[in-house]
Design a protein around this motif. Structure first.
Motif, PDB file in Angstrom:
ATOM      1  N   CYS A  62       0.823  -1.214   0.000  1.00 29.16           N
ATOM      2  CA  CYS A  62       0.000   0.000   0.000  1.00 29.16           C
ATOM      3  C   CYS A  62       0.853   1.259   0.000  1.00 29.16           C
ATOM      4  O   CYS A  62       0.671   2.141  -0.814  1.00 29.16           O
ATOM      5  CB  CYS A  62      -0.912   0.019   1.226  1.00 29.16           C
ATOM      6  N   GLU A  63       1.790   1.316   0.919  1.00 28.41           N
ATOM      7  CA  GLU A  63       2.585   2.527   1.113  1.00 28.41           C
ATOM      8  C   GLU A  63       4.059   2.352   0.781  1.00 28.41           C
ATOM      9  O   GLU A  63       4.830   3.284   0.927  1.00 28.41           O
ATOM     10  CB  GLU A  63       2.443   3.019   2.562  1.00 28.41           C
ATOM     11  N   ARG A 104      -3.976  -3.804   5.101  1.00 34.12           N
ATOM     12  CA  ARG A 104      -4.565  -2.463   5.165  1.00 34.12           C
ATOM     13  C   ARG A 104      -5.967  -2.617   5.724  1.00 34.12           C
ATOM     14  O   ARG A 104      -6.765  -3.376   5.188  1.00 34.12           O
ATOM     15  CB  ARG A 104      -4.590  -1.837   3.773  1.00 34.12           C
ATOM     16  N   TYR A 105      -6.243  -1.949   6.829  1.00 36.30           N
ATOM     17  CA  TYR A 105      -7.539  -2.037   7.503  1.00 36.30           C
ATOM     18  C   TYR A 105      -7.930  -3.481   7.781  1.00 36.30           C
ATOM     19  O   TYR A 105      -9.067  -3.900   7.587  1.00 36.30           O
ATOM     20  CB  TYR A 105      -8.635  -1.319   6.703  1.00 36.30           C
ATOM     21  N   TYR A 114       2.116   8.960   8.599  1.00 31.67           N
ATOM     22  CA  TYR A 114       0.992   9.895   8.738  1.00 31.67           C
ATOM     23  C   TYR A 114       1.011  11.059   7.746  1.00 31.67           C
ATOM     24  O   TYR A 114       0.004  11.315   7.094  1.00 31.67           O
ATOM     25  CB  TYR A 114       0.921  10.453  10.159  1.00 31.67           C
ATOM     26  N   TYR A 126      -0.385  10.225   4.276  1.00 33.70           N
ATOM     27  CA  TYR A 126      -1.744   9.711   4.110  1.00 33.70           C
ATOM     28  C   TYR A 126      -2.712  10.831   3.765  1.00 33.70           C
ATOM     29  O   TYR A 126      -2.526  11.981   4.184  1.00 33.70           O
ATOM     30  CB  TYR A 126      -2.235   9.041   5.404  1.00 33.70           C
ATOM     31  N   ASN A 127      -3.783  10.461   3.060  1.00 33.68           N
ATOM     32  CA  ASN A 127      -4.842  11.442   2.835  1.00 33.68           C
ATOM     33  C   ASN A 127      -5.621  11.602   4.149  1.00 33.68           C
ATOM     34  O   ASN A 127      -5.400  10.863   5.111  1.00 33.68           O
ATOM     35  CB  ASN A 127      -5.749  11.037   1.667  1.00 33.68           C
ATOM     36  N   ASP A 158      -7.462   8.318   5.498  1.00 33.66           N
ATOM     37  CA  ASP A 158      -6.539   7.298   5.986  1.00 33.66           C
ATOM     38  C   ASP A 158      -5.846   7.745   7.274  1.00 33.66           C
ATOM     39  O   ASP A 158      -5.709   6.960   8.215  1.00 33.66           O
ATOM     40  CB  ASP A 158      -5.496   6.940   4.926  1.00 33.66           C
ATOM     41  N   ARG A 159      -5.432   8.999   7.309  1.00 30.40           N
ATOM     42  CA  ARG A 159      -4.747   9.517   8.507  1.00 30.40           C
ATOM     43  C   ARG A 159      -5.685   9.426   9.728  1.00 30.40           C
ATOM     44  O   ARG A 159      -5.286   8.980  10.796  1.00 30.40           O
ATOM     45  CB  ARG A 159      -4.309  10.962   8.273  1.00 30.40           C
ATOM     46  N   ILE A 210      -6.375   5.562  10.582  1.00 33.44           N
ATOM     47  CA  ILE A 210      -5.193   4.905  11.145  1.00 33.44           C
ATOM     48  C   ILE A 210      -4.894   5.463  12.539  1.00 33.44           C
ATOM     49  O   ILE A 210      -4.539   4.715  13.450  1.00 33.44           O
ATOM     50  CB  ILE A 210      -3.995   5.003  10.182  1.00 33.44           C
TER      51      ILE A 210
END
Length: 178
Positions: A11-12, A58-59, A128, A131-132, A135-136, A139
């Protein structure tokens, strides 16, 4: 020189960073090719001596494209004793950083028709500032519930690079059956 295929579902980018570290640990006698599973590639496993799949959570879930890839290549994945590792933030806690202690690996082994011979679990990274907003916020909420970092100005890397190096050594010793 051995050829190694490094497949990733990230993802990241921390999963790919871990693969880069593993490639360095393998040394010059290995030639590594990287393929993003999300691109839904066609893969010829017979071209490689070793294969490693790295996937992030993710999640609470692996990407659906990982499971599509596994279903498409189930026979090849089983035939070549391909190794697998999972990257998640829960693994920052002792006991949740092993295949036996990881709820994600337990769920993966139930859901997946493929059961890798060698499995690793590594803590990921919080990014952080990258992230948009959604997401920020999500999370941060998850980290607050689980006792993690909640300062959204920070980037925290939880990956234990010594543990990754140990896994790379195990992967190097693994004998693939062609």
């Amino acid at each position: 020189m051995e050829k190694v295929l490094l497949l990733h579902s990230s993802c990241e980018g921390q999963t790919k960073k871990i693969l880069n570290h593993i490639e360095q640990q393998l040394g010059d006698q290995y030639h590594c090719d990287y393929i993003d599973i999300h691109s839904e590639p066609n893969v010829d496993f017979s071209l490689y001596d070793r294969v490693l799949v790295g996937a992030s959570i993710r999640y609470g879930h692996f990407n659906k494209k990982l499971y599509r890839f596994i279903n498409k290549y189930q026979q090849e994945l089983s035939q070549y004793n391909v190794a697998f590792f999972c990257v998640n933030l829960t693994a920052r806690k002792e006991g949740k950083d092993t295949p036996e202690g990881s709820a994600y690996i337990k769920k993966f082994l139930i859901k997946s028709p493929w059961h890798p011979v060698l499995i690793g679990v590594f803590a990921g990274a919080l990014r952080y500032p990258r992230y948009n907003f959604f997401d920020r916020t999500m999370i941060k909420l998850i980290m607050k519930i689980t006792g993690g970092e909640t300062d959204t100005t920070k980037e925290v890397e939880y990956t234990d690079w010594n543990k990754v190096s140990d896994f790379a050594a195990q992967f190097k010793q693994q004998r693939n059956e062609k």
